[in-house]
Motif scaffolding. Structure first.
Motif, PDB file in Angstrom:
ATOM      1  N   ASN A 104       0.849  -1.189   0.000  1.00 16.60           N
ATOM      2  CA  ASN A 104       0.000   0.000   0.000  1.00 16.60           C
ATOM      3  C   ASN A 104       0.892   1.249   0.000  1.00 16.60           C
ATOM      4  N   ASN A 105       0.804   2.045   1.038  1.00 18.92           N
ATOM      5  CA  ASN A 105       1.585   3.280   1.064  1.00 18.92           C
ATOM      6  C   ASN A 105       2.821   3.173   1.948  1.00 18.92           C
ATOM      7  N   LYS A 106       3.042   2.003   2.521  1.00 17.37           N
ATOM      8  CA  LYS A 106       4.166   1.831   3.444  1.00 17.37           C
ATOM      9  C   LYS A 106       5.338   1.156   2.737  1.00 17.37           C
ATOM     10  N   ARG A 107       6.542   1.658   3.043  1.00 13.58           N
ATOM     11  CA  ARG A 107       7.753   1.072   2.485  1.00 13.58           C
ATOM     12  C   ARG A 107       8.602   0.559   3.639  1.00 13.58           C
ATOM     13  N   TYR A 108       9.128  -0.659   3.491  1.00 15.48           N
ATOM     14  CA  TYR A 108       9.866  -1.295   4.575  1.00 15.48           C
ATOM     15  C   TYR A 108      11.266  -1.687   4.094  1.00 15.48           C
ATOM     16  N   LEU A 109      12.208  -1.634   5.005  1.00 14.45           N
ATOM     17  CA  LEU A 109      13.546  -2.150   4.734  1.00 14.45           C
ATOM     18  C   LEU A 109      13.665  -3.509   5.398  1.00 14.45           C
ATOM     19  N   LEU A 110      13.881  -4.544   4.584  1.00 19.37           N
ATOM     20  CA  LEU A 110      13.969  -5.911   5.095  1.00 19.37           C
ATOM     21  C   LEU A 110      15.424  -6.260   5.375  1.00 19.37           C
ATOM     22  N   LYS A 111      15.659  -6.830   6.544  1.00 17.83           N
ATOM     23  CA  LYS A 111      16.975  -7.371   6.915  1.00 17.83           C
ATOM     24  C   LYS A 111      16.812  -8.884   7.024  1.00 17.83           C
ATOM     25  N   ILE A 112      17.499  -9.615   6.159  1.00 19.53           N
ATOM     26  CA  ILE A 112      17.295 -11.060   6.075  1.00 19.53           C
ATOM     27  C   ILE A 112      18.635 -11.758   6.291  1.00 19.53           C
ATOM     28  N   GLU A 113      18.697 -12.634   7.285  1.00 22.20           N
ATOM     29  CA  GLU A 113      19.926 -13.385   7.549  1.00 22.20           C
ATOM     30  C   GLU A 113      20.307 -14.194   6.307  1.00 22.20           C
ATOM     31  N   LEU A 114      21.614 -14.267   6.038  1.00 26.27           N
ATOM     32  CA  LEU A 114      22.090 -14.978   4.849  1.00 26.27           C
ATOM     33  C   LEU A 114      21.603 -16.423   4.824  1.00 26.27           C
ATOM     34  N   THR A 115      21.521 -17.031   6.001  1.00 26.16           N
ATOM     35  CA  THR A 115      21.109 -18.439   6.072  1.00 26.16           C
ATOM     36  C   THR A 115      19.626 -18.645   5.774  1.00 26.16           C
ATOM     37  N   THR A 116      18.845 -17.560   5.821  1.00 25.26           N
ATOM     38  CA  THR A 116      17.407 -17.662   5.561  1.00 25.26           C
ATOM     39  C   THR A 116      17.125 -17.864   4.079  1.00 25.26           C
ATOM     40  N   ILE A 117      18.026 -17.353   3.229  1.00 26.23           N
ATOM     41  CA  ILE A 117      17.817 -17.398   1.784  1.00 26.23           C
ATOM     42  C   ILE A 117      18.685 -18.480   1.155  1.00 26.23           C
ATOM     43  N   LYS A 118      18.048 -19.422   0.483  1.00 26.65           N
ATOM     44  CA  LYS A 118      18.796 -20.463  -0.226  1.00 26.65           C
ATOM     45  C   LYS A 118      18.985 -20.100  -1.691  1.00 26.65           C
ATOM     46  N   ASP A 119      18.021 -19.361  -2.244  1.00 28.54           N
ATOM     47  CA  ASP A 119      18.087 -18.957  -3.650  1.00 28.54           C
ATOM     48  C   ASP A 119      17.832 -17.450  -3.726  1.00 28.54           C
ATOM     49  N   GLU A 120      18.813 -16.701  -4.217  1.00 31.67           N
ATOM     50  CA  GLU A 120      18.709 -15.241  -4.232  1.00 31.67           C
ATOM     51  C   GLU A 120      17.631 -14.731  -5.180  1.00 31.67           C
ATOM     52  N   THR A 121      17.131 -15.570  -6.061  1.00 29.75           N
ATOM     53  CA  THR A 121      16.086 -15.130  -6.993  1.00 29.75           C
ATOM     54  C   THR A 121      14.777 -14.792  -6.267  1.00 29.75           C
ATOM     55  N   VAL A 122      14.611 -15.265  -5.037  1.00 31.91           N
ATOM     56  CA  VAL A 122      13.393 -14.915  -4.295  1.00 31.91           C
ATOM     57  C   VAL A 122      13.359 -13.415  -4.001  1.00 31.91           C
ATOM     58  N   LEU A 123      14.527 -12.772  -4.067  1.00 29.19           N
ATOM     59  CA  LEU A 123      14.597 -11.328  -3.801  1.00 29.19           C
ATOM     60  C   LEU A 123      14.606 -10.519  -5.085  1.00 29.19           C
ATOM     61  N   GLN A 124      14.130 -11.112  -6.145  1.00 27.86           N
ATOM     62  CA  GLN A 124      14.125 -10.454  -7.448  1.00 27.86           C
ATOM     63  C   GLN A 124      13.152  -9.278  -7.465  1.00 27.86           C
ATOM     64  N   LEU A 125      13.546  -8.232  -8.151  1.00 26.35           N
ATOM     65  CA  LEU A 125      12.714  -7.045  -8.288  1.00 26.35           C
ATOM     66  C   LEU A 125      11.327  -7.416  -8.815  1.00 26.35           C
ATOM     67  N   GLY A 126      10.270  -6.905  -8.168  1.00 28.15           N
ATOM     68  CA  GLY A 126       8.898  -7.151  -8.610  1.00 28.15           C
ATOM     69  C   GLY A 126       8.233  -8.338  -7.954  1.00 28.15           C
ATOM     70  N   ASN A 127       9.004  -9.189  -7.250  1.00 26.97           N
ATOM     71  CA  ASN A 127       8.421 -10.356  -6.578  1.00 26.97           C
ATOM     72  C   ASN A 127       7.467  -9.924  -5.468  1.00 26.97           C
ATOM     73  N   THR A 128       6.331 -10.619  -5.389  1.00 25.79           N
ATOM     74  CA  THR A 128       5.440 -10.462  -4.243  1.00 25.79           C
ATOM     75  C   THR A 128       5.810 -11.546  -3.238  1.00 25.79           C
ATOM     76  N   ILE A 129       6.187 -11.123  -2.037  1.00 29.12           N
ATOM     77  CA  ILE A 129       6.647 -12.088  -1.035  1.00 29.12           C
ATOM     78  C   ILE A 129       5.772 -12.021   0.217  1.00 29.12           C
ATOM     79  N   LYS A 130       5.644 -13.170   0.857  1.00 33.29           N
ATOM     80  CA  LYS A 130       4.953 -13.246   2.141  1.00 33.29           C
ATOM     81  C   LYS A 130       5.995 -13.571   3.191  1.00 33.29           C
TER      82      LYS A 130
END
Length: 742
Positions: A104-130
């Motif tokens: 919506n109108n809120k912008r967030y800065l996400l801090k994600i531990e390196l071990t949380t991500i196995k594939d960097e493509t999940v952070l691809q521009l335009g992805n909708t993430i839960k």
């Protein structure tokens, strides 16, 4: 009637003063605002009315947007689930991935531990993430004159930090513009060498340069060359205009195509303030040319400034935004002043460069407290080389990646020249941070110098005053200061005598370890504060005792300052004390081992040791207890002593008329007994405490302080506590809390 030529410029000044006033209330802003209102009234009373109305509307816009975009509904430490769309490229640090997402109108800065991500493509521009995350509301700087992370994030309309525990991709979709941007990103990553220049010119991202080169760039004050700016716009417009002209297109079509190209470039650079300013300025010049408007360039610049502030009123917190408009303003006014001097082009270029450097100096100095005056000379050749060689070569490697091999000598040669100039540190001067009142003096003098360029006698007098404000401002501070720093769960206290006659530091704070991460709190509080005050020498460094949270950062102070004397308890048997003694000897510091009733005079402060007078059974009770006297004001610094030592101090008769008590051991229940509080009868108590697992400060201690009517401050809630004494008796207490609600 006042001419239309400068009306928007006057409105821009009025709006700026209004926004600065609501952001950081200061009586001086009010005084300047009243003087400026009187000035406008003398010019034209209708202009004053318009200025007041526009300023009121901008203030309303600021608050509306703050509540709409920034004000978070979440609380610190709250666990939330969120679905959002990634709107930026991720940044990979030593411990985390950092990326922004929008809902919506809120912008967030996400801090994600390196071990949380196995594939960097999940952070691809335009992805909708839960995701599931813990919220963290950005803190204000809790120490004055240091980097304000809250303001930085606010300028980007980021409302909260989210520390992500889990996330998954719900949907992968890119708009056409996002797809173009992503393909460019992948294209740059495939360039074998010098791709950092490509990222710098296309995305304004300097993180691909190594840290050493970035520091060299900053030390020579040429960061603006590597930040996307008007230089890039100028080159783009020049190249495409010439190409389109050769295609025999008419002027209107060329201008339309250039407008589309500039808007695309603005999108690629995430609407960087400097690029937006330059692009809109070019478009305004197209409109002026098309419709033959007679409007001054200063008015055009001011109108663009107001439009961008309407879109994002938090841009004033963005240093790039401020510098971009300030330097462009200097170019416009200096161009007019030197328009009659066409005979000596080099002289004109040098004066314009000098004025740009002088106008930007307070802003640059407030970021790193030093200024390299060699840059006044080196800026011209480095800028010329950048414009004619580096910038075109950077665009070339983006268009033709293989060209990086034969263009490499150009980049290597430029980097070698930057390294050579930055290695000359004779002209690197610590001029400290610019407070509001110092900035007012400085810019007033600079304004009068610019207005009197033809009068050599006036120039000499004003220049001398300007040099005093530049180099000696902090040497003439009339107040004595006691500063209890926010160093988390630790202690560090500065006692600074007026006119810079003596600098004393009691404890350094210490490194804190969280799992595999080590933090040095003094790097973000004590050290930058000392540098902001132009302090290069610590006359006395007292180490209360050898606990890490009190003295663990000692090595950083020997590295960054000349420490004349190190004072330690002769009863301290800790391992850390032995380390400090060894480093101090190697550094040439005088070592003083001290015990009860010994005194040291330093400037206006008298330091008297009231404990220990014997060997206690533990390091905490062996802490130096220092009674600090400033005329009738007495401050008692207690280290980590327990109730046993407090009882001994009561019996010693050495404590009387205490004004300020540093509450022992971070507010632990093992200290600060009711009988001790009643005996010292302090007006003010200060608890140096941070996040901890010990239950500090104890509720019992807080109750005792309230029961004895001792007004207390806590560094975890109030931030750094600065107590200033004017003429040794008039006391002003300032706090710098991490959140607005404190």
């Amino acid at each position: 009637m006042i001419g239309f030529q400068k009306a928007f410029f006057y409105l821009a000044i009025s709006v700026t003063l209004s926004l600065l006033l609501i952001k950081d209330y200061h009586l001086l802003y009010v005084i300047i605002g009243l003087i400026y209102s009187f000035f406008l009234y003398r010019k034209n009373k209708y202009l004053l009315i318009v200025a007041l109305l526009i300023s009121m509307l901008m203030v309303v816009n600021y608050y509306v947007q703050y509540n709409y975009y920034i004000n978070s509904n979440q609380f610190n430490g709250e666990s939330i689930q969120l679905t959002c769309v990634i709107d930026s490229f991720f940044e990979k640090t030593e411990y985390t991935y950092n990326v922004t997402c929008k809902k919506n109108n809120k912008r967030y800065l996400l801090k994600i531990e390196l071990t949380t991500i196995k594939d960097e493509t999940v952070l691809q521009l335009g992805n909708t993430i839960k995701l599931k995350a813990i919220t963290s509301i950005p803190k204000h700087n809790t120490t004055p004159h240091v980097f304000n992370y809250h303001s930085y994030l606010t300028s980007k309309k980021i409302s909260a930090l989210l520390y992500v525990d889990e996330l998954r991709v719900e949907n992968s979709y890119m708009t056409h513009l996002q797809a173009i941007k992503y393909k460019l990103y992948l294209h740059l990553n495939r360039i074998k060498s010098n791709k950092a220049y490509g990222f710098a010119i296309l995305f304004g991202d300097r993180s691909y340069f190594d840290d050493h080169y970035n520091k060299e760039i900053e030390s020579l004050n040429i960061s603006y060359l590597f930040a996307i700016s008007g230089l890039h716009i100028g080159l783009i417009v020049t190249v495409f205009f010439e190409l389109l002209r050769r295609c025999k297109l008419n002027q209107t079509i060329i201008q339309i195509i250039l407008t589309v190209i500039l808007m695309m470039y603005c999108y690629l650079t995430n609407f960087s303030p400097s690029i937006m300013r330059a692009s809109l300025f070019v478009l305004a010049l197209f409109i002026k040319q098309k419709f033959l408007f007679s409007i001054h360039n200063l008015n055009v610049l001011s109108l663009i400034y107001l439009v961008l502030l309407i879109i994002n009123p938090f841009s004033l917190l963005n240093i790039g935004f401020v510098l971009s408009f300030l330097i462009t303003f200097v170019f416009i006014i200096s161009g007019e002043l030197l328009s009659n001097d066409q005979n000596n082009r080099f002289k004109s270029v040098f004066i314009v460069n000098l004025l740009a450097q002088l106008f930007s100096l307070p802003i640059i100095a407030s970021m790193n407290y030093t200024y390299n005056f060699l840059s006044i000379i080196t800026n011209i050749p480095l800028s010329i080389l950048y414009v004619f060689f580096i910038l075109p070569s950077s665009f070339m490697i983006v268009i033709i990646p293989s060209s990086t091999y034969f263009l490499n000598p150009i980049f290597v040669g430029y980097e070698s020249l930057v390294s050579f100039f930055s290695s000359i540190d004779w002209f690197l001067v610590n001029i400290g941070s610019f407070t509001l009142i110092r900035s007012v003096f400085y810019y007033s003098l600079l304004y009068f110098i610019v207005c009197n360029l033809e009068n050599q006698k006036s120039i000499i007098k004003l220049s001398i005053l300007l040099l005093i404000v530049m180099f000696s401002w902090n040497q003439f501070k009339i107040q004595d200061e006691i500063v209890f720093f926010d160093v988390g769960q630790g202690d560090s206290i500065l006692l600074h005598s007026s006119f810079n006659r003596c600098t004393t530091l009691v404890d350094t704070g210490g490194k804190v370890t969280y799992t595999n991460k080590i933090s040095h709190p003094s790097l973000y509080s004590v050290i930058p504060y000392l540098e902001s005050q132009s302090i290069n020498t610590v006359d006395y460094l007292f180490i209360s005792h050898g606990d890490t949270d009190h003295a663990g950062d000692y090595a950083l102070f020997f590295k960054n300052f000349y420490v004349k004397h190190v004072v330690l308890s002769q009863y301290d048997q800790s391992k850390l004390k032995k380390e400090i003694v060894a480093v101090a000897k190697q550094d040439g510091s005088n070592i003083i081992l001290i015990d009860q009733e010994k005194s040291i005079q330093c400037g206006n402060f008298l330091f008297t040791i009231v404990s220990p007078n014997k060997q206690y059974g533990n390091d905490n009770d062996n802490s130096l207890v220092i009674k600090t006297t400033l005329e009738s004001q007495i401050v008692l610094l207690t280290g980590d002593i327990s109730k046993q030592v407090e009882n001994n101090l009561i019996d010693s008769g050495l404590l009387n008329d205490i004004s300020i008590l540093k509450v022992a051991h971070h507010g632990s229940n093992t200290s600060t007994s009711l009988s001790f509080l009643e005996h010292v009868d302090a007006e003010i108590g200060v608890i140096s405490v941070g996040k901890n697992n010990y239950g500090h400060p104890s509720a019992d201690v807080l109750n005792r302080l309230e029961r004895t009517k001792t007004q207390y401050y806590r560094t975890d809630q109030d931030g750094t506590i600065r107590i200033s004494y004017y003429f040794k008796k008039y006391r002003i207490i300032e706090t710098f809390p991490p959140y607005n609600n404190k």
